[in-house]
Design an enzyme around this catalytic site. Structure first.
Site, mmCIF file in Angstrom:
data_model
loop_
_atom_site.group_PDB
_atom_site.id
_atom_site.type_symbol
_atom_site.label_atom_id
_atom_site.label_comp_id
_atom_site.label_asym_id
_atom_site.label_seq_id
_atom_site.Cartn_x
_atom_site.Cartn_y
_atom_site.Cartn_z
ATOM 1 N N ARG A 103 -19.385 12.166 -26.771
ATOM 2 C CA ARG A 103 -17.990 11.803 -26.956
ATOM 3 C C ARG A 103 -17.229 12.190 -25.706
ATOM 4 O O ARG A 103 -17.221 13.350 -25.314
ATOM 5 C CB ARG A 103 -17.455 12.584 -28.154
ATOM 6 C CG ARG A 103 -16.500 11.836 -28.988
ATOM 7 C CD ARG A 103 -16.235 12.549 -30.273
ATOM 8 N NE ARG A 103 -15.791 13.929 -30.122
ATOM 9 C CZ ARG A 103 -14.925 14.508 -30.918
ATOM 10 N NH1 ARG A 103 -14.400 13.812 -31.919
ATOM 11 N NH2 ARG A 103 -14.574 15.750 -30.764
ATOM 12 N N THR A 107 -10.985 10.699 -23.920
ATOM 13 C CA THR A 107 -10.648 9.517 -24.730
ATOM 14 C C THR A 107 -11.190 9.614 -26.150
ATOM 15 O O THR A 107 -10.770 8.859 -27.029
ATOM 16 C CB THR A 107 -11.248 8.256 -24.095
ATOM 17 O OG1 THR A 107 -12.691 8.378 -24.135
ATOM 18 C CG2 THR A 107 -10.810 8.097 -22.638
ATOM 19 N N ASP A 199 -18.305 23.042 -33.023
ATOM 20 C CA ASP A 199 -19.153 22.072 -32.316
ATOM 21 C C ASP A 199 -20.592 22.216 -32.815
ATOM 22 O O ASP A 199 -21.267 23.195 -32.514
ATOM 23 C CB ASP A 199 -19.082 22.318 -30.803
ATOM 24 C CG ASP A 199 -19.779 21.212 -30.024
ATOM 25 O OD1 ASP A 199 -20.951 20.919 -30.342
ATOM 26 O OD2 ASP A 199 -19.161 20.637 -29.117
ATOM 27 N N ASP A 202 -23.461 22.579 -30.124
ATOM 28 C CA ASP A 202 -23.470 23.902 -29.491
ATOM 29 C C ASP A 202 -23.986 24.963 -30.456
ATOM 30 O O ASP A 202 -24.721 25.878 -30.040
ATOM 31 C CB ASP A 202 -22.055 24.276 -29.024
ATOM 32 C CG ASP A 202 -21.683 23.578 -27.727
ATOM 33 O OD1 ASP A 202 -22.588 23.087 -27.032
ATOM 34 O OD2 ASP A 202 -20.481 23.519 -27.410
#
Ligand code: PRP
Ligand code: URA
Length: 208
Positions: A103, A107, A199, A202
């Site tokens: 991603r 944006t 995340d 991660d």
């Protein structure tokens, strides 16, 4: 919104453990594995069966086996990899394709960087795996890619979803059922799911 939220107590309990900021990568991976198996058990409940002859040590009998087409698992890299082993524990003969998406942090648009899919794509049913369904951009793009290559029957399996992501996948792919362990409240300004679990990539791979 068309989404199946899996409310089994074991799934809910384990998702809460995964959300905890103090849960380290080892436990996070293990919990994701366990939840994937529990979700996979439910998702595969409707697989068609056929009769098969089997010889027990005592007699011949007619047993059941899963009929027809075989399954393909498609993790969206990276975090989707964390759901592959759980699915393969249930369906060891499944083929595994990979779709790499990240991603763009500015944006929030998905950028495809890799794909390698089974060759007999038209004959398989697919389960796309990704722990996080946030804006829905990555999942929608991965499903579009699969369809362009010939896939006809696709399910999407996520751990935590935001309503925004569910709506995007429902809009772009109304034929694709979505299965989640939790439907959260909303996205924050950076496209992270709230309350979420942070995340996922991660936390699985310990890369923060
Ligand atoms: C995360 C996650 C999804 C995506 C969800 O991946 O695993 O693929 O974001 O966001 P979206 O619904 O807004 O597209 P990320 O891009 O962080 O890559 P990673 O798995 O390599 O960490
Ligand atoms: N990707 C993640 O890993 N977590 C989020 O909350 C959103 C996107």
């Amino acid at each position: 919104m068309n989404v199946n939220v899996m409310t089994h107590p074991l799934i809910q309990h384990k998702v809460t453990l995964m959300r905890d900021v103090n849960t380290g990568s080892k436990d996070f991976r293990q919990l994701l594995d366990e939840i994937t198996m529990l979700m996979g058990y439910e998702i595969t409940r409707t697989l068609p069966l056929e009769d098969v002859e089997v010889e027990t040590p005592l007699v011949k009998m007619t047993g059941k086996q899963i009929a027809g087409k075989k399954l393909g698992i498609i993790p969206i890299l990276r975090a989707g990899l964390g759901m592959v082993n759980g699915m393969l524990s249930l369906i060891p003969t499944a083929k595994v394709g990979h779709v790499g998406m990240y991603r763009d942090p500015e944006t929030l648009q998905p950028v495809e960087y890799y794909s390698k899919l089974p060759s007999d794509i038209e004959e398989r049913d697919f389960i796309v795996t990704d722990p996080m369904l946030a804006t829905g951009g990555s999942a929608s793009a991965a499903i579009t890619l699969l369809k362009e290559k010939g896939a006809k029957h696709i399910k999407l399996m996520c751990l935590v979803a935001a309503p925004e992501g569910v709506e995007v996948v429902n809009r772009d792919h109304p034929d694709v059922p979505i299965y989640v362990a939790a439907l959260d409240e909303k996205l924050n300004d950076h496209g992270y799911i709230l309350p979420g679990l942070g995340d996922a990539g991660d936390r699985i791979f310990g890369t923060k």
